[in-house]
Design a protein around this motif. Structure first.
Motif, PDB file in Angstrom:
ATOM      1  N   LEU A 285      45.806  26.063  22.998  1.00  0.00           N
ATOM      2  CA  LEU A 285      44.734  25.161  23.416  1.00  0.00           C
ATOM      3  C   LEU A 285      44.951  24.676  24.846  1.00  0.00           C
ATOM      4  N   SER A 286      43.867  24.550  25.579  1.00  0.00           N
ATOM      5  CA  SER A 286      43.920  23.951  26.914  1.00  0.00           C
ATOM      6  C   SER A 286      43.924  22.430  26.767  1.00  0.00           C
TER       7      SER A 286
ATOM      8  N   ASP B 228      38.719  22.220  27.619  1.00  0.00           N
ATOM      9  CA  ASP B 228      38.109  22.488  26.312  1.00  0.00           C
ATOM     10  C   ASP B 228      38.083  23.980  25.971  1.00  0.00           C
ATOM     11  N   LEU B 229      39.208  24.669  26.161  1.00  0.00           N
ATOM     12  CA  LEU B 229      39.298  26.092  25.845  1.00  0.00           C
ATOM     13  C   LEU B 229      40.374  26.351  24.797  1.00  0.00           C
ATOM     14  N   ALA B 230      40.229  27.443  24.079  1.00  0.00           N
ATOM     15  CA  ALA B 230      41.228  27.878  23.111  1.00  0.00           C
ATOM     16  C   ALA B 230      41.305  29.395  23.167  1.00  0.00           C
ATOM     17  N   LEU B 231      42.480  29.918  22.850  1.00  0.00           N
ATOM     18  CA  LEU B 231      42.694  31.364  22.946  1.00  0.00           C
ATOM     19  C   LEU B 231      43.621  31.816  21.837  1.00  0.00           C
ATOM     20  N   CYS B 232      43.314  32.964  21.244  1.00  0.00           N
ATOM     21  CA  CYS B 232      44.264  33.597  20.343  1.00  0.00           C
ATOM     22  C   CYS B 232      44.305  35.088  20.660  1.00  0.00           C
ATOM     23  N   ALA B 233      45.419  35.709  20.378  1.00  0.00           N
ATOM     24  CA  ALA B 233      45.598  37.126  20.677  1.00  0.00           C
ATOM     25  C   ALA B 233      45.029  37.988  19.555  1.00  0.00           C
ATOM     26  N   LEU B 234      44.540  39.154  19.922  1.00  0.00           N
ATOM     27  CA  LEU B 234      44.084  40.160  18.970  1.00  0.00           C
ATOM     28  C   LEU B 234      44.876  41.438  19.224  1.00  0.00           C
ATOM     29  N   ASN B 235      45.092  42.225  18.179  1.00  0.00           N
ATOM     30  CA  ASN B 235      45.713  43.520  18.415  1.00  0.00           C
ATOM     31  C   ASN B 235      44.638  44.598  18.544  1.00  0.00           C
TER      32      ASN B 235
ATOM     33  N   ILE C 154      23.622  23.298  29.644  1.00  0.00           N
ATOM     34  CA  ILE C 154      24.785  24.009  29.112  1.00  0.00           C
ATOM     35  C   ILE C 154      25.900  23.887  30.139  1.00  0.00           C
ATOM     36  N   ARG C 155      27.065  23.457  29.679  1.00  0.00           N
ATOM     37  CA  ARG C 155      28.233  23.407  30.556  1.00  0.00           C
ATOM     38  C   ARG C 155      29.225  24.471  30.111  1.00  0.00           C
ATOM     39  N   SER C 156      29.690  25.248  31.059  1.00  0.00           N
ATOM     40  CA  SER C 156      30.687  26.275  30.761  1.00  0.00           C
ATOM     41  C   SER C 156      31.924  26.037  31.609  1.00  0.00           C
ATOM     42  N   THR C 157      33.087  26.304  31.024  1.00  0.00           N
ATOM     43  CA  THR C 157      34.354  26.128  31.732  1.00  0.00           C
ATOM     44  C   THR C 157      34.769  27.439  32.377  1.00  0.00           C
ATOM     45  N   ARG C 158      35.170  27.364  33.624  1.00  0.00           N
ATOM     46  CA  ARG C 158      35.759  28.534  34.283  1.00  0.00           C
ATOM     47  C   ARG C 158      37.180  28.696  33.735  1.00  0.00           C
ATOM     48  N   PRO C 159      37.501  29.818  33.067  1.00  0.00           N
ATOM     49  CA  PRO C 159      38.797  29.927  32.385  1.00  0.00           C
ATOM     50  C   PRO C 159      39.943  30.428  33.252  1.00  0.00           C
ATOM     51  N   ALA C 160      39.709  30.657  34.547  1.00  0.00           N
ATOM     52  CA  ALA C 160      40.739  31.259  35.395  1.00  0.00           C
ATOM     53  C   ALA C 160      42.036  30.444  35.402  1.00  0.00           C
ATOM     54  N   GLU C 161      41.925  29.115  35.558  1.00  0.00           N
ATOM     55  CA  GLU C 161      43.138  28.289  35.628  1.00  0.00           C
ATOM     56  C   GLU C 161      43.896  28.296  34.306  1.00  0.00           C
ATOM     57  N   PHE C 162      43.172  28.292  33.199  1.00  0.00           N
ATOM     58  CA  PHE C 162      43.794  28.343  31.872  1.00  0.00           C
ATOM     59  C   PHE C 162      44.541  29.662  31.701  1.00  0.00           C
ATOM     60  N   ILE C 163      43.914  30.758  32.078  1.00  0.00           N
ATOM     61  CA  ILE C 163      44.554  32.073  31.984  1.00  0.00           C
ATOM     62  C   ILE C 163      45.771  32.144  32.899  1.00  0.00           C
ATOM     63  N   ARG C 164      45.624  31.652  34.119  1.00  0.00           N
ATOM     64  CA  ARG C 164      46.747  31.675  35.062  1.00  0.00           C
ATOM     65  C   ARG C 164      47.938  30.884  34.512  1.00  0.00           C
ATOM     66  N   ALA C 165      47.662  29.738  33.923  1.00  0.00           N
ATOM     67  CA  ALA C 165      48.745  28.920  33.375  1.00  0.00           C
ATOM     68  C   ALA C 165      49.473  29.651  32.238  1.00  0.00           C
ATOM     69  N   LEU C 166      48.732  30.358  31.401  1.00  0.00           N
ATOM     70  CA  LEU C 166      49.358  31.122  30.318  1.00  0.00           C
ATOM     71  C   LEU C 166      50.246  32.230  30.862  1.00  0.00           C
ATOM     72  N   ILE C 167      49.752  32.928  31.878  1.00  0.00           N
ATOM     73  CA  ILE C 167      50.513  34.030  32.467  1.00  0.00           C
ATOM     74  C   ILE C 167      51.784  33.509  33.129  1.00  0.00           C
ATOM     75  N   GLU C 168      51.657  32.452  33.915  1.00  0.00           N
ATOM     76  CA  GLU C 168      52.804  31.931  34.658  1.00  0.00           C
ATOM     77  C   GLU C 168      53.847  31.287  33.767  1.00  0.00           C
ATOM     78  N   SER C 169      53.427  30.770  32.601  1.00  0.00           N
ATOM     79  CA  SER C 169      54.366  30.136  31.682  1.00  0.00           C
ATOM     80  C   SER C 169      54.998  31.129  30.709  1.00  0.00           C
ATOM     81  N   ASN C 170      54.558  32.400  30.794  1.00  0.00           N
ATOM     82  CA  ASN C 170      55.062  33.443  29.872  1.00  0.00           C
ATOM     83  C   ASN C 170      54.884  33.041  28.410  1.00  0.00           C
TER      84      ASN C 170
END
Length: 266
Positions: free
Chosen positions: A91-92, A97-104, A245-261
């Protein structure tokens, strides 16, 4: 001679058809499992590819709304089987207000989705009042869909002009984090072009927002191939009273996930 607003509406409608043709298969419908007979529709999710990984991006509040759920599952109109998401969501913060889960790969194949490239979110067109946006999602549903069903109903798309944060009395900095899209009820349609009522639009949360460019750009009107349509956000708020309609730009959330491993379970 057509008025400029009429030209913009027609061109936006044409571009939304292109969006449906190209991006509809990237967005799935999400349900919760409360018990053996109750499967509430929660909203939408967008499947993203990042190098060799696959993610489902959605709204944090959608996951929180289903906090009593024993399971979550995703479906599409053409899936071979629903995909369970009984796993840890990342969760962000509340504001994003974003959430992410992995899929195979097998789950992506089962959903029969076409993931979008996560890098597309890192391109940020300048917010311009009147620039066209549209959001793809799944209508809020009260049908009898269960966790074994392959049916997901009809997808929806909502188009309208972009608004800058300052036009809405918000902070200038909000444009870096969000996109704001106005819409008219006539611009909310299903994949068969039928109009949708307001309760249906609650299912937009977690859906994909795309930038359609300037609908009255003379160069684009003369050369359709010059129109650039690309993903820019994940829908995180729908206001039926303000028709916004409000939409969140997810770039910062994705970047934080990548940088935090961050290790994502799938």
């Amino acid at each position: 001679m057509e008025k400029l607003t009429e030209v913009a509406e027609k061109e936006t409608a044409r571009r939304t058809q292109q969006v449906q043709d190209k991006f509809a298969s990237s967005v799935c419908s999400i349900y919760g499992v409360l018990d053996s007979k109750t499967f509430p529709h929660l909203g939408s999710g967008t499947v993203v590819r990042w190098e060799a990984e696959f993610w489902l991006l959605t709204a944090r509040h959608l996951v929180k709304a289903g906090r009593k759920a024993q399971d979550f599952f995703a479906v599409t109109s053409n899936c071979s089987q629903p995909v369970s998401m009984t796993r840890r969501f990342v969760l962000s913060g509340l504001e994003q207000d974003l959430a992410l889960c992995a899929l195979n790969a097998a789950e992506v194949q089962a959903l029969n989705v076409q993931p979008i490239d996560g890098r597309d979110f890192f391109s940020k067109p300048q917010p311009v009042t009147g620039r066209a946006l549209c959001t793809l999602g799944w209508p809020n549903s009260k049908n009898k869909l269960d966790r074994y069903s392959r049916k997901a109903g009809s997808q929806m798309i909502v188009a309208g002009p972009q608004r800058a944060a300052t036009d809405l009395g918000l902070k200038l900095e909000d444009d870096a984090l969000f996109l704001f899209q106005k819409y008219h009820p006539s611009g909310a349609i299903d994949e068969n072009r039928a109009r949708l009522n307001a309760p249906n639009l609650e299912g937009l949360s977690g859906g994909l927002t795309l930038d359609l460019g300037n609908p009255v750009d003379p160069r684009a009107l003369l050369n359709e191939d010059s129109v650039q349509i690309h993903p820019v956000g994940i829908c995180t708020k729908y206001d039926p009273h303000k028709r916004m309609i409000r939409s969140t730009r997810p770039a910062e959330f994705i970047r934080a996930l990548i940088e935090s491993n961050t290790i994502l379970e799938c």
